[in-house]
Design an enzyme around this catalytic site. Sequence first.
Site, PDB file in Angstrom:
ATOM      1  N   HIS A  52     -65.881 -18.637 -80.623  1.00 58.57           N
ATOM      2  CA  HIS A  52     -65.540 -17.895 -81.838  1.00 58.57           C
ATOM      3  C   HIS A  52     -64.798 -16.594 -81.549  1.00 58.57           C
ATOM      4  O   HIS A  52     -64.688 -15.749 -82.444  1.00 58.57           O
ATOM      5  CB  HIS A  52     -66.807 -17.582 -82.634  1.00 58.57           C
ATOM      6  CG  HIS A  52     -67.452 -18.788 -83.244  1.00 58.57           C
ATOM      7  ND1 HIS A  52     -66.835 -19.576 -84.186  1.00 58.57           N
ATOM      8  CD2 HIS A  52     -68.675 -19.343 -83.040  1.00 58.57           C
ATOM      9  CE1 HIS A  52     -67.641 -20.567 -84.541  1.00 58.57           C
ATOM     10  NE2 HIS A  52     -68.752 -20.456 -83.856  1.00 58.57           N
ATOM     11  N   ARG A  77     -69.624 -19.531 -72.959  1.00 61.52           N
ATOM     12  CA  ARG A  77     -69.611 -20.609 -73.952  1.00 61.52           C
ATOM     13  C   ARG A  77     -68.218 -21.215 -74.036  1.00 61.52           C
ATOM     14  O   ARG A  77     -67.227 -20.526 -74.274  1.00 61.52           O
ATOM     15  CB  ARG A  77     -70.028 -20.100 -75.337  1.00 61.52           C
ATOM     16  CG  ARG A  77     -69.957 -21.212 -76.381  1.00 61.52           C
ATOM     17  CD  ARG A  77     -70.807 -20.968 -77.600  1.00 61.52           C
ATOM     18  NE  ARG A  77     -70.362 -19.865 -78.437  1.00 61.52           N
ATOM     19  CZ  ARG A  77     -70.925 -19.534 -79.607  1.00 61.52           C
ATOM     20  NH1 ARG A  77     -71.965 -20.235 -80.054  1.00 61.52           N
ATOM     21  NH2 ARG A  77     -70.475 -18.518 -80.313  1.00 61.52           N
ATOM     22  N   ASP A  91     -64.360 -23.933 -62.368  1.00 59.64           N
ATOM     23  CA  ASP A  91     -63.487 -23.578 -61.259  1.00 59.64           C
ATOM     24  C   ASP A  91     -63.142 -22.094 -61.247  1.00 59.64           C
ATOM     25  O   ASP A  91     -62.957 -21.518 -60.171  1.00 59.64           O
ATOM     26  CB  ASP A  91     -62.203 -24.413 -61.304  1.00 59.64           C
ATOM     27  CG  ASP A  91     -62.395 -25.815 -60.740  1.00 59.64           C
ATOM     28  OD1 ASP A  91     -63.489 -26.103 -60.216  1.00 59.64           O
ATOM     29  OD2 ASP A  91     -61.455 -26.635 -60.828  1.00 59.64           O
ATOM     30  N   GLU A 156     -77.287 -27.337 -83.327  1.00 57.56           N
ATOM     31  CA  GLU A 156     -76.731 -26.590 -84.460  1.00 57.56           C
ATOM     32  C   GLU A 156     -76.595 -27.414 -85.729  1.00 57.56           C
ATOM     33  O   GLU A 156     -76.037 -26.920 -86.714  1.00 57.56           O
ATOM     34  CB  GLU A 156     -75.353 -26.034 -84.087  1.00 57.56           C
ATOM     35  CG  GLU A 156     -75.354 -25.145 -82.851  1.00 57.56           C
ATOM     36  CD  GLU A 156     -73.999 -24.546 -82.582  1.00 57.56           C
ATOM     37  OE1 GLU A 156     -73.703 -23.503 -83.190  1.00 57.56           O
ATOM     38  OE2 GLU A 156     -73.231 -25.131 -81.789  1.00 57.56           O
ATOM     39  N   ASP A 182     -75.186 -22.110 -87.965  1.00 52.03           N
ATOM     40  CA  ASP A 182     -74.630 -23.443 -88.179  1.00 52.03           C
ATOM     41  C   ASP A 182     -75.703 -24.426 -88.611  1.00 52.03           C
ATOM     42  O   ASP A 182     -75.429 -25.334 -89.414  1.00 52.03           O
ATOM     43  CB  ASP A 182     -73.954 -23.940 -86.907  1.00 52.03           C
ATOM     44  CG  ASP A 182     -72.542 -23.408 -86.760  1.00 52.03           C
ATOM     45  OD1 ASP A 182     -71.735 -23.607 -87.686  1.00 52.03           O
ATOM     46  OD2 ASP A 182     -72.243 -22.777 -85.738  1.00 52.03           O
TER      47      ASP A 182
END
Length: 270
Positions: A52, A77, A91, A156, A182
């Site tokens: 977000h 996230r 990575d 969620e 959510d």
Amino acid sequence: MPFRLDPTPTFADRLRSTDRTLYGMWSCAGSPLSAEICAGSGLDIVLIDGEHSPIGLESILSQLQAVAAYPVVPVVRAPYGDPVVLKQLLDLGAQNVLVPMVDSVEQAEDMVRGVRYPPHGIRGVGSALARSSRWSRIPDYLARAKDLVSLTVQIETTAALAVAGDIAAVDGVDALLVGPADLAASMGKLGQQNHPEVVAAVERVIAAGRAAGTPVGVNAFDPTMAERYATAGAAYVLVGSDVTLLARASEALADRFIGAAPDSPAPAGY
């Protein structure tokens, strides 16, 4: 001779080694300076948000480098659950990844495969080129990688709620995170994350995770709810974000020195 390095403990390691609820906050501004300020706060966890927030791989890398000097667990996230995105995050040096909107056991299993090398997964092998292994300066990185990465998945939706215990039991899922905002929307209660039915649903996920032996965390910017979820057995609670702290504190300054704006709406919690 190059340095030989050992990576820091993972989020899963930290959750296993503590005897108290951990507390953390989100880094959403996309600023390494903001992330570093959060990392020095004394909280346990800094969540770098790629879902977000207006940030990309370079910003995530800069934030990880900025917080590395502090005794805080950084978790990144992903914007969504995709093996290519997970490969890139791993990575660039994210040891702890969080995947939003995981609704099924099959999705959770796919995410586990995404963070593991073959034969246990599908993560592409490029560690010699990447910060994850510190360019092959972490001894035996490929052989040890499964234990140097932690995976958290988010619950969620009502679909995820129905199988939360099964998701928690997936081998390779190290923790769950409940997103009440959510979840409330999925339950037909948009913007009502403190509604009794939503709170009860969050507490069911906490109980399901504990039954499976998997730590469960929750977003709770409301201190009263944060304390309630900790009492209910949440292993960690996310209690704020850099952007909301700045928004509310700057509004408080304006209220004090200029006066409250007429009919200003109350800010919604996360």
